[in-house]
Design an enzyme around this catalytic site. Sequence first.
Site, mmCIF file in Angstrom:
data_model
loop_
_atom_site.group_PDB
_atom_site.id
_atom_site.type_symbol
_atom_site.label_atom_id
_atom_site.label_comp_id
_atom_site.label_asym_id
_atom_site.label_seq_id
_atom_site.Cartn_x
_atom_site.Cartn_y
_atom_site.Cartn_z
ATOM 1 N N ARG A 48 0.566 -1.362 -0.152
ATOM 2 C CA ARG A 48 -0.035 0.055 0.064
ATOM 3 C C ARG A 48 0.855 1.365 0.122
ATOM 4 O O ARG A 48 0.486 2.101 -0.755
ATOM 5 C CB ARG A 48 -0.775 0.010 1.247
ATOM 6 C CG ARG A 48 -2.258 -0.770 1.023
ATOM 7 C CD ARG A 48 -3.224 -0.879 2.077
ATOM 8 N NE ARG A 48 -2.662 -1.373 3.690
ATOM 9 C CZ ARG A 48 -2.955 -2.627 3.844
ATOM 10 N NH1 ARG A 48 -3.697 -3.287 3.102
ATOM 11 N NH2 ARG A 48 -2.491 -2.882 5.134
ATOM 12 N N PHE A 97 -11.283 -5.412 -6.446
ATOM 13 C CA PHE A 97 -11.600 -5.864 -4.925
ATOM 14 C C PHE A 97 -10.990 -4.932 -3.795
ATOM 15 O O PHE A 97 -10.148 -5.200 -3.138
ATOM 16 C CB PHE A 97 -10.770 -7.148 -5.303
ATOM 17 C CG PHE A 97 -11.209 -7.838 -6.288
ATOM 18 C CD1 PHE A 97 -12.022 -8.766 -6.383
ATOM 19 C CD2 PHE A 97 -10.014 -8.104 -7.631
ATOM 20 C CE1 PHE A 97 -12.558 -9.685 -7.466
ATOM 21 C CE2 PHE A 97 -10.291 -8.895 -8.536
ATOM 22 C CZ PHE A 97 -11.483 -9.501 -8.550
ATOM 23 N N ASP A 156 -15.969 -3.085 -5.629
ATOM 24 C CA ASP A 156 -15.847 -4.392 -4.925
ATOM 25 C C ASP A 156 -17.444 -4.716 -4.988
ATOM 26 O O ASP A 156 -18.460 -3.898 -5.105
ATOM 27 C CB ASP A 156 -15.529 -3.873 -3.666
ATOM 28 C CG ASP A 156 -15.221 -5.236 -2.584
ATOM 29 O OD1 ASP A 156 -14.174 -5.650 -2.686
ATOM 30 O OD2 ASP A 156 -16.031 -5.973 -2.225
ATOM 31 N N SER A 157 -17.669 -5.913 -4.881
ATOM 32 C CA SER A 157 -18.971 -6.386 -4.989
ATOM 33 C C SER A 157 -19.794 -6.503 -3.425
ATOM 34 O O SER A 157 -21.009 -6.601 -3.609
ATOM 35 C CB SER A 157 -19.044 -7.974 -5.319
ATOM 36 O OG SER A 157 -18.270 -8.815 -4.526
ATOM 37 N N ASP A 206 -6.253 -7.127 -6.437
ATOM 38 C CA ASP A 206 -5.852 -8.040 -5.308
ATOM 39 C C ASP A 206 -6.989 -8.660 -4.739
ATOM 40 O O ASP A 206 -7.934 -8.293 -3.897
ATOM 41 C CB ASP A 206 -5.441 -6.819 -4.313
ATOM 42 C CG ASP A 206 -5.318 -7.545 -2.856
ATOM 43 O OD1 ASP A 206 -4.504 -8.572 -2.862
ATOM 44 O OD2 ASP A 206 -5.164 -7.110 -1.539
ATOM 45 N N CYS A 264 -3.123 -14.309 -3.138
ATOM 46 C CA CYS A 264 -2.825 -14.861 -2.051
ATOM 47 C C CYS A 264 -3.176 -16.366 -1.744
ATOM 48 O O CYS A 264 -3.440 -16.828 -0.530
ATOM 49 C CB CYS A 264 -3.536 -13.880 -0.592
ATOM 50 S SG CYS A 264 -5.534 -14.092 -0.955
#
Length: 396
Positions: free
Chosen positions: A211, A227, A249-250, A300, A340
């Site tokens: 970040r 995301f 984002d959802s 991400d 990830c």
Amino acid sequence: MAQLVLLPGKERQLARHHPWIFAAAVDRLEGRPRAGDTVEVVAANGRPLAKAGWSPESKIRARVWTFDTQEIVDDAFFKRRVQAAVERRLLLPELCEQEGLRLLHGESDGLPGVIADRYGDTVVLQLTAAGADKWRPALVRALQRATGCARIYERSDSDVRRLEGLLPVAGWLLGEASPTPLSIVENDVRMRVDIVAGHKTGFYLDQRDNRLLTRVLASGRRTLNCFCYSGGFSLQALAGGASEVLSIDSSGPALATAAENLALNPQLDASRAEWREADVFNELRRLKGKGERFDLIILDPPKFAPSAAHAERAARAYRDINVFGFRLLSPGGLLMSYSCSGGISREHFQEIVADAAISAGREARILRRLTAPADHPVRLNFSEGEYLKGLLCQAD
């Protein structure tokens, strides 16, 4: 103490101090340990090898506590391990002033199945293995002593506990909720931390350094954060002087939290931020159809491959999202792409991103490989700990 006897030749991984013992390596169990009990691991010829936490429901039948066969696994053992892990972080100057910090990182700190994150005066503990679950009280005492924190909250609700035959557990282990909302300052940006309902232990500490890199790169750039969750990358991009930041984002609640985080930082120009609730894949198609271009794109996504069995399907998802990313990049634009997923290796992820660039018709180069920060150490002899993969790419 019960004995876990290995098949001939199966002690070789333990000789390299790999801390997992799979079911296929086990010859027999002598004794009747309960889940989480400490067992002595011995070679086929009876030679003692290690002491480990027994997990009869998991394919990983035991996780090694110590390779010193004379060491006793008791309260004092966990006191020593926790204290050493906390002091290990204090050796690094860049971690000393962090309000959000990973204190315990499982196998990498010699504590398999134990995660502990610190947010100010609150520690969040996550136990994911039967052996760790057995020693909950000892871990709480050790954490309190090593940190002096007033509050410890448990978030042992991850799906992996089901593989251990464990039920989800959450609640206060020490103290109670603060009367004011919990937040931390990270790289001059204040972020709210929801330890009760947020992802993981409440915040993605493993992306702190990345970040900050976003902040460094964002100056004057039109930025797209996919995301975005609670907006960590987005707010750092704004702090770095991005010309505008579109965050997708959802999850409506996640976007609401992101907007709240922006409001906590009046020094940031909110007029440059847009929060958009949408399926990321569909929205990227729509943006491409409109001819949109961005100078900096952050990808991400959540964990597409929780294990190697999901790797093929996950690889397709990672490829698709990166193809969209490269197609939306302006000439000379930067793409920050992450995985990830433990089931996708670092090498495989790089191949996926390279293939995505070719499929998007772009020439691209890797400027930097992106990793987790120093408070997420990885043992050299335990590559499974390298869960975070990332690449900073530039497209022509």
